[in-house]
Design a protein around this motif. Sequence first.
Motif, short mmCIF file in Angstrom:
data_model
loop_
_atom_site.label_atom_id
_atom_site.label_comp_id
_atom_site.label_asym_id
_atom_site.label_seq_id
_atom_site.Cartn_x
_atom_site.Cartn_y
_atom_site.Cartn_z
N CYS A 100 51.87 94.40 -34.48
CA CYS A 100 52.06 94.33 -35.82
C CYS A 100 51.04 94.99 -36.51
CB CYS A 100 52.09 92.69 -36.31
SG CYS A 100 52.11 92.55 -37.83
N LEU A 101 49.67 95.04 -36.20
CA LEU A 101 48.57 95.46 -36.56
C LEU A 101 48.69 97.14 -36.66
CD1 LEU A 101 45.87 95.02 -38.26
CD2 LEU A 101 44.67 95.01 -35.93
N LEU A 102 49.07 97.65 -35.55
CA LEU A 102 49.58 98.82 -35.24
C LEU A 102 50.25 99.37 -36.15
CD1 LEU A 102 48.77 101.40 -33.23
CD2 LEU A 102 50.57 100.50 -31.86
N SER A 103 51.40 98.84 -35.93
CA SER A 103 52.82 99.27 -36.99
C SER A 103 52.21 99.23 -38.62
CB SER A 103 53.81 98.25 -37.03
OG SER A 103 54.22 98.19 -35.69
N THR A 104 51.51 98.07 -38.97
CA THR A 104 50.99 98.19 -40.44
C THR A 104 50.13 99.32 -40.50
OG1 THR A 104 51.36 95.77 -40.41
CG2 THR A 104 49.91 96.53 -42.17
N PHE A 105 49.05 99.44 -39.55
CA PHE A 105 47.94 100.54 -39.90
C PHE A 105 48.50 101.91 -40.00
CE2 PHE A 105 45.14 103.59 -38.11
CZ PHE A 105 44.11 103.48 -38.89
N GLN A 106 49.62 102.12 -39.10
CA GLN A 106 50.27 103.52 -39.08
C GLN A 106 51.02 103.70 -40.23
OE1 GLN A 106 49.25 105.80 -36.74
NE2 GLN A 106 50.44 107.26 -38.06
N ALA A 107 51.36 102.55 -40.88
CA ALA A 107 52.36 102.64 -42.08
C ALA A 107 51.52 103.18 -43.20
CB ALA A 107 53.19 101.30 -42.43
N ILE A 108 50.31 102.43 -43.23
CA ILE A 108 49.31 102.76 -44.44
C ILE A 108 48.80 104.17 -44.10
CG2 ILE A 108 47.03 102.40 -45.40
CD1 ILE A 108 47.38 99.26 -44.66
N THR A 109 48.48 104.60 -42.98
CA THR A 109 48.14 105.87 -42.46
C THR A 109 48.87 107.15 -43.11
OG1 THR A 109 46.83 105.21 -40.66
CG2 THR A 109 47.02 107.47 -40.75
N ILE A 110 50.21 107.02 -42.92
CA ILE A 110 51.12 108.16 -43.38
C ILE A 110 51.68 107.94 -44.68
CG2 ILE A 110 51.93 108.07 -40.87
CD1 ILE A 110 54.47 107.04 -41.72
N SER A 111 50.95 106.94 -45.61
CA SER A 111 51.63 106.86 -46.80
C SER A 111 51.04 107.87 -47.76
CB SER A 111 51.10 105.44 -47.25
OG SER A 111 49.76 105.24 -47.26
N PRO A 112 51.69 108.07 -48.95
CA PRO A 112 51.32 109.21 -49.92
C PRO A 112 49.72 109.13 -50.36
CG PRO A 112 53.32 108.04 -50.68
CD PRO A 112 52.86 107.35 -49.43
N ARG A 113 49.13 110.10 -50.46
CA ARG A 113 47.61 110.07 -50.75
C ARG A 113 47.41 110.14 -51.88
NH1 ARG A 113 48.36 113.69 -46.22
NH2 ARG A 113 47.27 113.20 -44.22
N THR A 114 47.99 109.04 -52.77
CA THR A 114 47.61 108.77 -54.35
C THR A 114 46.50 107.84 -54.35
OG1 THR A 114 49.19 106.87 -53.95
CG2 THR A 114 49.95 109.28 -54.84
N GLY A 115 45.93 107.50 -55.42
CA GLY A 115 44.63 106.69 -55.63
C GLY A 115 44.74 105.24 -54.90
N GLY A 116 45.84 104.68 -55.23
CA GLY A 116 45.81 103.26 -54.65
C GLY A 116 45.94 103.25 -53.20
N TRP A 117 46.93 104.13 -52.69
CA TRP A 117 46.90 104.13 -51.32
C TRP A 117 46.01 104.71 -50.45
CZ3 TRP A 117 50.62 101.68 -48.55
CH2 TRP A 117 51.69 101.59 -49.37
N MET A 118 44.93 105.45 -51.24
CA MET A 118 44.09 106.09 -50.53
C MET A 118 42.63 104.89 -50.29
SD MET A 118 43.78 109.25 -49.42
CE MET A 118 42.20 109.39 -49.04
N ARG A 119 42.74 104.12 -51.57
CA ARG A 119 41.67 103.03 -51.32
C ARG A 119 42.22 102.02 -50.34
NH1 ARG A 119 42.05 104.02 -57.04
NH2 ARG A 119 43.44 102.22 -57.25
N LEU A 120 43.62 101.58 -50.21
CA LEU A 120 43.97 100.80 -49.11
C LEU A 120 43.70 101.26 -48.00
CD1 LEU A 120 45.37 98.36 -48.37
CD2 LEU A 120 47.56 99.47 -48.72
N LYS A 121 44.08 102.62 -47.59
CA LYS A 121 43.73 103.30 -46.43
C LYS A 121 42.10 103.36 -45.98
CE LYS A 121 46.15 107.08 -45.77
NZ LYS A 121 46.60 108.49 -45.93
N ASP A 122 41.45 103.56 -46.95
CA ASP A 122 39.82 103.60 -46.63
C ASP A 122 39.56 102.25 -46.30
OD1 ASP A 122 39.67 106.16 -47.11
OD2 ASP A 122 39.03 105.79 -49.24
N ARG A 123 40.09 101.07 -46.92
CA ARG A 123 39.70 99.62 -46.56
C ARG A 123 40.38 99.40 -45.35
NH1 ARG A 123 41.29 95.59 -51.47
NH2 ARG A 123 39.65 97.15 -52.53
N ALA A 124 41.69 99.72 -45.01
CA ALA A 124 42.03 99.46 -43.66
C ALA A 124 41.25 100.19 -42.36
CB ALA A 124 43.66 100.09 -43.53
#
Length: 297
Positions: A100-124
């Motif tokens: 589950c963690l792998l799926s969630t992490f990969q979903a965040i990784t390929i998400s659009p490189r916008t401000g909110g998603w970038m902050r979430l990606k860095d936090r992940a």
Amino acid sequence: MIFGDLILRLLFLVQMGLGVLGNTFLLSTYASTSWTGCALKPIHLILTNMAVANFLVLLFKGIPQMIFIWGMTHILGNTGCKLVYYIHRLARGLSLCTTCLLSTFQAITISPRTGGWMRLKDRAWKNILSCCFLCWISNLLINVFVPINLEAHQHTHNSTKLRDYGLCSSKNPEMSSAAKYTIIMTFPDVVFMGLMIGASVYMVLLLHRHHQRVKHIHTLRNCHSFSPEAKAAQTVLLLASTFILFNFTNSLLTIYNVFSKSHLWVQHATTFLAACYPSLSPLILLLRDLQAPRFCS
């Protein structure tokens, strides 16, 4: 019947052999990468935990059942039964949590490189180790009471009072107690499976959008090229789909076994299905992305 037993023994033997060798190879590859001084990528840290969990499932569920199928039924004492069953439940929950963690992490990784998603990606990326540690702690605590009523398999017992698990047995619970136990033990599964399915659907939508975007480009090279993140997402989707298929089928058989008389074929089927994902996941990773473990960040 003899021919059927032989086929069953060979199936378990091949399954255990492939699973143990595959997970051992993955763990040794990640360990050798770490020993060279390279820091593993966050996704490889998750995969390492997943390989450990899968190895434990095979060691404490598949191999004991294989021993039982080969006719050795009285090799575990009461303490052995409790320990083996507890570690199996721990490893099963850890495998679910890390997938589950792998799926969630990969979903965040390929998400659009916008401000909110970038902050979430860095936090992940920064909290992967904490999430893996939380998976271990939560499953250690959740499964503490699981082996309480387990005892070693006895030669003579009243089958109406004891539920036979092959190498071990437990008191046959009342219907109300069995329902409560099933709800408590399946609730974490439902939560993690829901998160996994949600992340998988999100990745499918993103990959479909990416395909629609590149199909208008007429050069052959660009039409069929995928980014490393997209290829990794496809591998994770295949892993998640494999896990969901076998886990869902196994859960249905397990619930059937709880609310009905214990059948030997159900024990064999649930054990085989429980070991399918731990055996196949390293093969999927090696065939889909053989060079990935050698990369470091």
